[in-house]
Design a protein around this motif. Structure first.
Motif, PDB file in Angstrom:
ATOM      1  N   ILE A  96      -3.813  51.430 -32.179  1.00  0.00           N
ATOM      2  CA  ILE A  96      -4.688  52.024 -31.166  1.00  0.00           C
ATOM      3  C   ILE A  96      -4.653  53.544 -31.272  1.00  0.00           C
ATOM      4  CG2 ILE A  96      -5.044  52.329 -28.688  1.00  0.00           C
ATOM      5  CD1 ILE A  96      -3.950  49.459 -28.331  1.00  0.00           C
ATOM      6  N   ALA A  97      -3.453  54.105 -31.399  1.00  0.00           N
ATOM      7  CA  ALA A  97      -3.326  55.555 -31.524  1.00  0.00           C
ATOM      8  C   ALA A  97      -4.018  56.056 -32.790  1.00  0.00           C
ATOM      9  CB  ALA A  97      -1.848  55.947 -31.535  1.00  0.00           C
ATOM     10  N   GLY A 156     -18.083  58.513 -27.039  1.00  0.00           N
ATOM     11  CA  GLY A 156     -16.922  59.062 -26.364  1.00  0.00           C
ATOM     12  C   GLY A 156     -15.952  58.038 -25.836  1.00  0.00           C
ATOM     13  N   LYS A 157     -16.136  56.759 -26.185  1.00  0.00           N
ATOM     14  CA  LYS A 157     -15.256  55.708 -25.677  1.00  0.00           C
ATOM     15  C   LYS A 157     -14.842  54.759 -26.799  1.00  0.00           C
ATOM     16  CE  LYS A 157     -15.439  56.889 -21.288  1.00  0.00           C
ATOM     17  NZ  LYS A 157     -14.246  57.336 -20.533  1.00  0.00           N
ATOM     18  N   LEU A 158     -13.610  54.283 -26.695  1.00  0.00           N
ATOM     19  CA  LEU A 158     -13.114  53.224 -27.582  1.00  0.00           C
ATOM     20  C   LEU A 158     -12.669  52.059 -26.726  1.00  0.00           C
ATOM     21  CD1 LEU A 158     -12.078  51.996 -30.270  1.00  0.00           C
ATOM     22  CD2 LEU A 158      -9.909  53.182 -29.860  1.00  0.00           C
ATOM     23  N   ARG A 203      -8.508  58.908 -35.282  1.00  0.00           N
ATOM     24  CA  ARG A 203      -9.583  58.912 -36.282  1.00  0.00           C
ATOM     25  C   ARG A 203     -10.925  59.261 -35.657  1.00  0.00           C
ATOM     26  NH1 ARG A 203     -13.424  55.446 -38.186  1.00  0.00           N
ATOM     27  NH2 ARG A 203     -12.861  53.829 -36.667  1.00  0.00           N
ATOM     28  N   LEU A 204     -11.138  58.821 -34.423  1.00  0.00           N
ATOM     29  CA  LEU A 204     -12.415  59.048 -33.738  1.00  0.00           C
ATOM     30  C   LEU A 204     -12.440  60.368 -32.977  1.00  0.00           C
ATOM     31  CD1 LEU A 204     -12.857  55.420 -32.343  1.00  0.00           C
ATOM     32  CD2 LEU A 204     -14.137  56.459 -34.240  1.00  0.00           C
ATOM     33  N   GLY A 205     -11.315  61.073 -32.957  1.00  0.00           N
ATOM     34  CA  GLY A 205     -11.261  62.319 -32.218  1.00  0.00           C
ATOM     35  C   GLY A 205     -11.259  62.120 -30.713  1.00  0.00           C
ATOM     36  N   ASP A 239     -10.009  58.288 -23.011  1.00  0.00           N
ATOM     37  CA  ASP A 239     -11.269  57.705 -23.478  1.00  0.00           C
ATOM     38  C   ASP A 239     -11.107  56.231 -23.857  1.00  0.00           C
ATOM     39  OD1 ASP A 239     -12.454  60.323 -23.377  1.00  0.00           O
ATOM     40  OD2 ASP A 239     -11.419  60.749 -25.285  1.00  0.00           O
ATOM     41  N   LEU A 240      -9.911  55.703 -23.650  1.00  0.00           N
ATOM     42  CA  LEU A 240      -9.592  54.342 -24.085  1.00  0.00           C
ATOM     43  C   LEU A 240      -9.877  53.332 -22.977  1.00  0.00           C
ATOM     44  CD1 LEU A 240      -8.214  52.324 -26.081  1.00  0.00           C
ATOM     45  CD2 LEU A 240      -6.026  52.978 -25.031  1.00  0.00           C
ATOM     46  N   ILE A 241     -10.542  52.234 -23.356  1.00  0.00           N
ATOM     47  CA  ILE A 241     -10.756  51.083 -22.478  1.00  0.00           C
ATOM     48  C   ILE A 241     -10.060  49.897 -23.122  1.00  0.00           C
ATOM     49  CG2 ILE A 241     -12.455  49.542 -21.430  1.00  0.00           C
ATOM     50  CD1 ILE A 241     -14.535  51.801 -21.834  1.00  0.00           C
ATOM     51  N   THR A 242      -9.166  49.226 -22.405  1.00  0.00           N
ATOM     52  CA  THR A 242      -8.585  47.986 -22.917  1.00  0.00           C
ATOM     53  C   THR A 242      -9.139  46.834 -22.106  1.00  0.00           C
ATOM     54  OG1 THR A 242      -6.622  48.149 -21.504  1.00  0.00           O
ATOM     55  CG2 THR A 242      -6.492  49.130 -23.692  1.00  0.00           C
TER      56      THR A 242
END
Length: 892
Positions: A643-644, A582-584, A649-651, A656-659
């Motif tokens: 990034i988008a 659930g995280k990118l 692609r991952l749904g 859910d994004l971590i930079t």
């Protein structure tokens, strides 16, 4: 003279030639190494003009070259083959022999000349095997052809087609005694006068044939030698001139040969090994024999460089006699319209036995074919294209392309080629080759000037045997997995670099033509930019590379390149745990040494179990903060788009994004995390006043990002991170780790935190005692891992750097080591399963040891208290399992 002509007439006598002749006779198929098997169909082939080169081959009777020294010289076979040869000639003449029909191919100027040469060869072979009336008919056909060639209206004056016409006429005048003496003498005089006129005007003052192609230079020189051989038998007054001409022409013929004994694919060059030419004594030059035989015979030339300003060529090689030597061929030549390609200022480079910077070569002479048009165009060469329109093949402006020599050395040269043939644009290219410790270093400077705004494309066509890894301002080349070259440039305008291969739409791009009619996909790198003027400085290295090889060419590593106007090299790693699905995490890189573009913290992030995206900041020579190229923010937009794309692609969503990243990577993580609406930004010691930071230690990066190093540029770049805080969503959590002894703390982090507070934005700041900037990496790694873990558990707690696991010195001791922030105290509770089994009181020391620990599953709850306001925050470590003989599955 008859003996001299006989030596020059085509008469293949090997087994393969005989087999081709027998196949035609037996199966009705004309066999050509170039065109394959062609069905004769009892003469129907004469009407097939769909392929111009093939039609010229059959209408020129060139297939008979396989007959003269084989089946027609064999007394047993000659009668049948003579009759069949006569049948073939009559089938052609039935439609075209009376001259009333002169279609473009059947009576093409050179094709007609080749047909007469074949007839001159056939006539003595057929004389004893065909009826007299048939022989007379064939002789009359040859006579009519010779008369046609002798007419001024039919003569192709000023090019090698006319040369072939006159050579055919010369052969006829010497060999065909059935013609009247007066007419033969007229033919002889016409041919020799025309040949002298052509030869004396078709070579430059440097001794280079003007038709822009090394193989044509060799071919014409061979015929100069042949004519000299004929005329020297009579003491003809032109003989001395031809001897001098050949001596002058030998130098270019020698130096233009590549180390493998072939000519480079310049213009209409047909690539073949020139060993035969080495043994023909065309130039009476042992040095040419050495070059053309790749060092097998002859004498090694003394010089390794040749610069011919009048002709427009500059040639270099690293050594003679080594087929893997480096070879560079720079062309600023437009010496005639014939066989001219739009290759002004093109550079060809071969090294280690491989074409590196190459050219397409020629596809054919069918000018309606899109691949033929492409082969002649600037897109097929290493040239500049203005507004998407190639230079015309010819335009009568040869004087607008020139070459100037600045320095000619034993180990290289410095020359400048210039062309003003481009639309509203002047292009100059300086090529400087010099050796250091025996290795060639090649530097290219391009200057483009115009009176108006234009779009430009600078092409680098590559060899078919190399693979390219493209970066922001250059590329690396690999051959069977080994790096063989890289090219890196800097420009004073924003540029975009793209890789193409085997494309047909919207126009052909990325092709190589090994032989006429054969097309192979080949990589080409295109550098695009806009403006009214630009300068590019390019470094081409065959060793001591500009780019550190980081394995991007390794197929198993799964590196990819994004599409779009700006490409990005990236690595996408799938999640390795259920909670990580659930995280990118997008990780941005810090500053490394020039040319070293890599990722950071990959091992730690991959171990956390989340989806991970590692993007290289390989712009300029040390990166661009994933931001801009000369103020053009296409790099930033491309990064946001990637990034988008990955989130989609991952749904996943932006929440859910971590930079993440430290130093420069931390700055980029804030910029892109804020712009993308990330749920979490986790950074270490970021630069905030980026312009002020870069001005002294990295002016190269400042200049690349902003276009100059002015005070205005510094101020503008200082503002970008602050502006990102303005745009950051209230739902985005930003955590920053920095050392108290790190100059980033006071100069960057504190100003950012103060600014954020004025905008009512919260920054979670962790300041560690001591810890200079040089040591941030190891501690930030722990900080990043701990905070990602908290995100996965859903606790939402702000963790500090720590390690937790079995002591390396005592297998029955658990060790917790926490980096306690400045002004905070730490207390712990140790759990075995759900049971609390030990605790430590608040103290400034971040270490806790638990000895004599039995087997079990353990984790620690860590409490941090601020002594100033009694604020408490906490986090929980991952589980550690101790099993005999105490081999823990550790965590941090």
């Amino acid at each position: 003279m008859r003996e001299a002509v006989a030596r020059q007439l085509p008469q293949a006598a090997d087994d393969s030639a005989r087999l081709r002749a027998e196949t035609f006779f037996r199966d009705g198929e004309i066999v050509s190494a170039r065109f394959g098997n062609l069905a004769f169909n009892d003469g129907e082939i004469w009407g097939d003009a769909t392929k111009r080169s093939q039609a010229r081959f059959v209408h020129g009777f060139l297939f008979f070259s396989d007959w003269h020294g084989t089946v027609l010289s064999d007394p047993a076979a000659a009668p049948e083959y003579a009759a069949f040869a006569l049948h073939v000639a009559r089938s052609w003449a039935a439609d075209y022999g009376d001259g009333t029909q002169m279609p473009e191919v059947s009576h093409h100027d050179e094709t007609t000349a080749q047909r007469l040469i074949q007839l001159v060869c056939l006539l003595p072979r057929l004389k004893d095997f065909v009826p007299q009336h048939d022989y007379n008919w064939l002789a009359e056909l040859a006579m009519d052809t010779a008369r046609l060639l002798a007419t001024e209206d039919f003569h192709a004056t000023g090019n090698n087609h006319g040369m072939f016409q006159d050579i055919a006429l010369l052969y006829f005048s010497v060999m065909c005694d059935f013609a009247s003496p007066d007419e033969r003498e007229d033919f002889f005089a016409t041919a020799t006068t025309r040949l002298h006129s052509y030869f004396s005007s078709s070579f430059t003052s440097d001794g280079v044939h003007i038709e822009n192609t090394p193989t044509y230079h060799l071919m014409v020189s061979k015929h100069v030698h042949g004519v000299l051989d004929i005329l020297s038998k009579t003491g003809h007054p032109h003989a001395d001139y031809y001897e001098s001409l050949l001596r002058n022409a030998a130098e270019y013929a020698t130096h233009a040969v590549m180390p493998n004994g072939m000519y480079p694919p310049i213009s209409d060059t047909t690539q073949q090994v020139e060993t035969r030419a080495a043994r023909q004594n065309i130039f009476d030059s042992a040095e040419f024999a050495y070059a053309a035989s790749a060092g097998k015979i002859g004498s090694k030339p003394e010089r390794r460089t040749l610069v011919l300003p009048d002709s427009g060529y500059a040639i270099y090689r690293s050594s003679w006699g080594n087929p893997k030597a480096s070879f560079a061929y720079f062309s600023a030549a437009y010496n005639a319209n014939y066989h001219k390609h739009s290759d002004d200022l093109s550079l060809f480079l071969r090294s280690d036995g491989v074409d590196l910077l190459s050219e397409a070569g020629a596809y054919g002479y069918d000018y309606k074919d899109p691949l033929t048009k492409y082969g002649y165009s600037s897109y097929a060469h290493n040239c500049l294209v203005v507004d998407g329109v190639s230079l015309p093949r010819t335009d009568g402006s040869a004087h607008l392309t020139t070459l100037e020599a600045h320095d000619i050395r034993t180990d290289g040269y410095k020359v400048t080629g210039r062309t003003r043939r481009l639309t509203d644009t002047a292009h100059s290219r300086t090529v400087d080759i010099q050796e250091r410790e025996g290795l060639p270093y090649i530097d290219v400077s391009d200057t483009i000037e115009s009176s108006g705004e234009h779009s430009y494309e600078l092409l680098w066509n590559l060899g078919t045997d190399v693979e390219a890894v493209v970066h922001g301002q250059g590329f690396e080349l690999f051959h069977v997995g080994r790096k063989v070259m890289d090219l890196q440039f800097d420009a004073d305008v924003p540029t975009k670099v793209s890789l193409h291969k085997g494309e047909m739409r919207p126009k052909p791009l990325g092709w190589r033509f090994p032989r006429f009619g054969e097309a192979l996909p080949a990589p080409v790198v295109k550098i695009s930019f806009q403006g009214s003027r630009a300068q590019l400085h390019t470094r081409i290295r065959l060793a001591d590379f500009s780019y550190l090889d980081r394995g991007l060419n390794d197929k198993s590593a799964a590196w990819r390149r994004s599409s779009g106007s700006v490409g990005l090299n990236y690595l996408s790693v799938p999640a390795s745990s259920a909670s990580g699905q659930g995280k990118l995490a997008v990780v941005f890189t810090a500053i490394h040494q020039a040319g070293d573009f890599t990722f950071n913290y990959k091992k730690s992030v991959d171990a956390s179990g989340v989806h991970a995206l590692y993007i290289l900041d390989d712009f300029g020579d040390q990166g661009a903060y994933y931001l801009a190229d000369h103020r053009d923010r296409s790099i930033f937009s491309a990064t946001q788009a990637l990034i988008a794309q990955e989130l989609n692609r991952l749904g996943l969503t932006a929440r859910d994004l971590i930079t993440a990243g430290s130093s420069k990577g931390g700055s980029a993580a804030i910029l892109h995390g804020a712009a993308a609406g990330a749920g979490r930004i986790i950074v270490g010691a970021p630069q905030v006043n980026v312009g002020s930071f870069l001005r002294a230690p990295h002016p190269n990066m400042l200049r690349f990002i902003m276009g100059d190093t002015s005070e205005d540029s510094v101020t503008a770049l200082d503002a970008v991170v602050f502006n990102a805080i303005d745009d950051m969503l209230d739902t985005t959590r930003l955590s920053i780790l920095v050392g108290e002894a790190d100059h980033h703390y006071k100069n960057h982090v504190l100003p950012l935190k103060s600014y954020a507070e004025t905008r009512k934005k919260h920054i979670e700041l962790t300041v560690l005692p001591g810890l200079p900037h040089a040591e941030i990496g190891a501690v930030y790694r722990q900080f990043l891992t701990a905070n990602i873990q908290q995100e996965l558990t859903g606790a939402g707690e702000d963790a500090v750097p720590f390690t937790f696991g079995r002591s390396s010195e005592d297998p029955e001791t658990l060790c917790l080591d926490v980096q306690v922030p400045v002004g905070w105290e730490l207390a712990t509770r140790l759990f075995c399963g759900a049971e609390s089994v030990a605790r430590t009181p608040y103290a400034a020391d971040g270490k806790a040891l638990w000895k004599g620990i039995p087997a079990g599953r353990y984790r620690a709850r860590v409490f941090l208290r601020n002594s100033d306001d009694d604020a408490v925050r906490g986090f929980t470590t991952p589980w550690v399992t101790l099993t005999p003989p105490y081999s823990p599955a550790g965590g941090s």
